[in-house]
Design an enzyme around this catalytic site. Structure first.
Site, PDB file in Angstrom:
ATOM      1  NE  ARG A  91      45.829  43.562  27.548  1.00 50.94           N
ATOM      2  CZ  ARG A  91      44.945  42.573  27.672  1.00 50.94           C
ATOM      3  NH1 ARG A  91      44.116  42.310  26.677  1.00 50.94           N
ATOM      4  NH2 ARG A  91      44.884  41.871  28.760  1.00 50.94           N
ATOM      5  CD  GLU A  94      37.737  41.172  28.051  1.00 48.27           C
ATOM      6  OE1 GLU A  94      36.798  40.517  28.564  1.00 48.27           O
ATOM      7  OE2 GLU A  94      38.920  41.033  28.397  1.00 48.27           O
ATOM      8  CD  GLN A 107      53.884  56.065  40.555  1.00 49.53           C
ATOM      9  OE1 GLN A 107      54.552  55.302  41.257  1.00 49.53           O
ATOM     10  NE2 GLN A 107      53.282  57.142  41.072  1.00 49.53           N
ATOM     11  CG  ASP A 108      58.069  52.125  37.141  1.00 46.05           C
ATOM     12  OD1 ASP A 108      59.072  52.085  36.436  1.00 46.05           O
ATOM     13  OD2 ASP A 108      57.716  53.140  37.783  1.00 46.05           O
ATOM     14  CG  HIS A 113      42.164  44.506  30.486  1.00 45.75           C
ATOM     15  ND1 HIS A 113      41.500  43.311  30.677  1.00 45.75           N
ATOM     16  CD2 HIS A 113      42.263  44.681  29.145  1.00 45.75           C
ATOM     17  CE1 HIS A 113      41.230  42.776  29.492  1.00 45.75           C
ATOM     18  NE2 HIS A 113      41.673  43.591  28.548  1.00 45.75           N
ATOM     19  CD  GLU A 116      32.496  40.567  25.258  1.00 45.58           C
ATOM     20  OE1 GLU A 116      31.475  40.459  24.554  1.00 45.58           O
ATOM     21  OE2 GLU A 116      33.228  39.606  25.582  1.00 45.58           O
ATOM     22  CG  HIS A 150      56.021  51.925  41.774  1.00 49.07           C
ATOM     23  ND1 HIS A 150      56.477  52.565  40.642  1.00 49.07           N
ATOM     24  CD2 HIS A 150      56.463  52.658  42.821  1.00 49.07           C
ATOM     25  CE1 HIS A 150      57.183  53.618  40.989  1.00 49.07           C
ATOM     26  NE2 HIS A 150      57.178  53.708  42.297  1.00 49.07           N
ATOM     27  CG  HIS A 155      39.915  44.223  35.503  1.00 52.89           C
ATOM     28  ND1 HIS A 155      38.700  44.076  34.870  1.00 52.89           N
ATOM     29  CD2 HIS A 155      40.780  43.417  34.850  1.00 52.89           C
ATOM     30  CE1 HIS A 155      38.828  43.197  33.884  1.00 52.89           C
ATOM     31  NE2 HIS A 155      40.084  42.788  33.842  1.00 52.89           N
ATOM     32  CG  ASN A 235      54.889  60.584  38.072  1.00 53.19           C
ATOM     33  OD1 ASN A 235      55.391  59.721  37.372  1.00 53.19           O
ATOM     34  ND2 ASN A 235      54.790  60.469  39.392  1.00 53.19           N
TER      35      ASN A 235
END
Length: 248
Positions: A91, A94, A107-108, A113, A116, A150, A155, A235
């Site tokens: 994502r 931000e 993976q799952d 993320h 800012e 997994h 971050h 993969n």
């Protein structure tokens, strides 16, 4: 006349599950006429916000595969042969941008993320950015042939070097991880730089640079010495296989 339950199940799943998408097939946002309903693809631009007035759409190599139950949003670049598995979330709305190098895998249940990276005056928040190997700035930079196993979490600001294995439920925040490293299950690196070729044992949390500097080096016979190369190969083939199915 008896109703075929199998046919009914297939019809329901067809309606509920969006088609698998890649850079050539995804639809960003579709707004129906005369309604307030907005239908979102699992690959879509970021929302416009006080810190970013520009919608950025993901850039995904045509050889990568993003599962329809994964989510890729905003300023995200995904390289060749990358496999993004079900329930993964990448994502870039931000902290941005996010970069995933070729032959890596997400993976799952993996979450990527960042904090800012642009303030409400449109200025970059330098402390929340890392510099990738291409010299550009990112909230999260993942190198080539990296495995994010997994439920691991990355971050930003965080950088992960090439050929590194981030095992299940491991956690990275404000970290730089060198090439050929391993974070074993439920380990964490927070606010530190992990030197080349080191590993963090399962469950260990590294928050001080002196502890990071003293981490053991990967040695001949180490349990995870060859794990990453095998996982990358699996993969890569999954991405190719699923893309072949979609093209059939």
């Amino acid at each position: 006349m008896k109703f075929n339950k199998q046919i009914f199940t297939i019809l329901i799943l067809t309606l509920l599950v969006p088609p698998a998408v890649n850079a050539s097939t995804h639809t960003d946002v579709v707004k129906e006429k005369n309604t307030n309903l907005v239908l979102f693809s699992n690959i879509m631009p970021n929302a416009m916000t006080p810190w970013n007035s520009k919608p950025n759409s993901p850039v995904i190599d045509h050889t990568a595969f993003v599962h329809p139950m994964a989510s890729v949003i905003g300023a995200v670049t995904i390289g060749a042969n990358v496999m993004v598995s079900p329930m993964a979330s990448v994502r870039g709305d931000e902290g941005m941008p996010i970069f995933i190098g070729k032959d890596s895998n997400i993976q799952d249940g993996v979450v990527i993320h960042g904090l800012e990276t642009i303030d409400e005056q449109g200025k970059p928040v330098e402390n929340n950015l890392v510099v990738g190997s291409d010299g550009k700035k990112y909230t999260v930079y993942v190198g080539e042939r990296v495995s994010l196993a997994h439920q691991s979490q990355v971050h930003g600001p965080t950088l992960i070097g090439n050929d590194t294995f981030i095992d299940m439920q491991a956690f990275l925040f404000k970290a730089h991880v060198g090439n050929n490293c391993v974070l074993e299950p439920k380990s964490a690196a927070i606010g530190v730089t992990i030197p080349y070729g080191r590993y963090i044992s399962a469950g260990m949390v590294i928050t001080k640079q002196k502890d990071a500097d003293n981490l053991p080096a990967i040695f001949e016979g180490y349990t995870y010495q060859k794990t990453n190369a095998a996982v990358v190969d699996v993969n890569d083939n999954l991405a190719k296989g699923y893309n072949a199915v979609m093209a059939a």
